[in-house]
Scaffold this motif. Structure first.
Motif, PDB file in Angstrom:
ATOM      1  N   ASP A 126     -35.420 -53.365  77.842  1.00  0.00           N
ATOM      2  CA  ASP A 126     -35.168 -52.422  76.671  1.00  0.00           C
ATOM      3  C   ASP A 126     -36.790 -52.237  76.264  1.00  0.00           C
ATOM      4  OD1 ASP A 126     -32.641 -52.452  76.496  1.00  0.00           O
ATOM      5  OD2 ASP A 126     -32.473 -53.909  75.039  1.00  0.00           O
ATOM      6  N   GLU A 129     -37.961 -49.326  78.338  1.00  0.00           N
ATOM      7  CA  GLU A 129     -37.438 -48.222  78.059  1.00  0.00           C
ATOM      8  C   GLU A 129     -37.941 -47.659  76.653  1.00  0.00           C
ATOM      9  OE1 GLU A 129     -33.222 -48.928  77.983  1.00  0.00           O
ATOM     10  OE2 GLU A 129     -33.119 -48.811  80.421  1.00  0.00           O
ATOM     11  N   HIS A 132     -41.568 -46.323  77.111  1.00  0.00           N
ATOM     12  CA  HIS A 132     -41.417 -44.988  77.802  1.00  0.00           C
ATOM     13  C   HIS A 132     -40.888 -43.856  76.866  1.00  0.00           C
ATOM     14  CE1 HIS A 132     -40.888 -42.004  80.888  1.00  0.00           C
ATOM     15  NE2 HIS A 132     -39.766 -41.651  80.442  1.00  0.00           N
ATOM     16  N   ALA A 133     -39.869 -43.939  76.054  1.00  0.00           N
ATOM     17  CA  ALA A 133     -39.581 -43.072  74.990  1.00  0.00           C
ATOM     18  C   ALA A 133     -40.637 -42.795  73.989  1.00  0.00           C
ATOM     19  CB  ALA A 133     -38.344 -43.823  74.583  1.00  0.00           C
TER      20      ALA A 133
END
Length: 159
Positions: A126, A129, A132-133
């Motif tokens: 998580d 992610e 990266h977002a």
């Protein structure tokens, strides 16, 4: 006729069910059941399906050993068909759990450790992610404005 071919299949299914129960009991005792189910719903659903397939050989063996006639059948199930169904259910259970070998341990200490590793891995995924977002968002904002800054005092407002 009683067939004892079910005995090793039932023993394997028993230990699979026991290890799955230990893992989810440790997750529950740590208080991460909702978090793990939310972050990895396919893990919980796969374990439920695997548990259902692991319970089936117990039922098939009982039907075979006690000679229970199933609805719309004229005779009890043949022992070879019952053994084939039991082995197919065991094979399906093992196929579903093919990537879960590290989660299940033979003792409580290993199971607690694997439960903690699972929670930590899900949190790391998580965090990666999210990082990266945020990178993608920053790149999009940089492309959108192209380094131009709007000066609020340079604009005139007409009345």
């Amino acid at each position: 006729m009683i067939s004892y071919i079910h005995a090793p299949v039932i023993a394997l299914c028993f230990f699979l069910l026991l290890s799955m129960w230990r893992f989810w009991a440790c997750i529950d005792r740590l208080g991460f059941t909702r978090e793990v189910s939310r972050r990895a719903p396919s893990m919980a659903q796969g374990d439920m399906l695997a548990a259902t397939l692991a319970i089936m050989p117990f039922l098939v063996a009982a039907v075979d050993w006690f000679g229970i006639t199933l609805p719309r059948q004229s005779a009890p199930i043949p022992p070879y068909a019952a053994a084939f169904i039991s082995m197919a259910c065991l094979g399906g259970c093992m196929f579903i759990l093919r990537n879960s070998g590290e989660r299940f341990a033979g003792h409580w200490a290993g199971t607690r450790e694997s439960a903690l590793r699972t929670v930590a891995a899900l949190r790391i995924i998580d965090a990666a992610e999210l990082a990266h977002a945020l990178d993608v968002l920053q790149q999009h904002e940089a492309r959108q404005f192209n380094g131009q800054t709007i000066d609020a005092e340079a604009r005139e407002v007409r009345k």
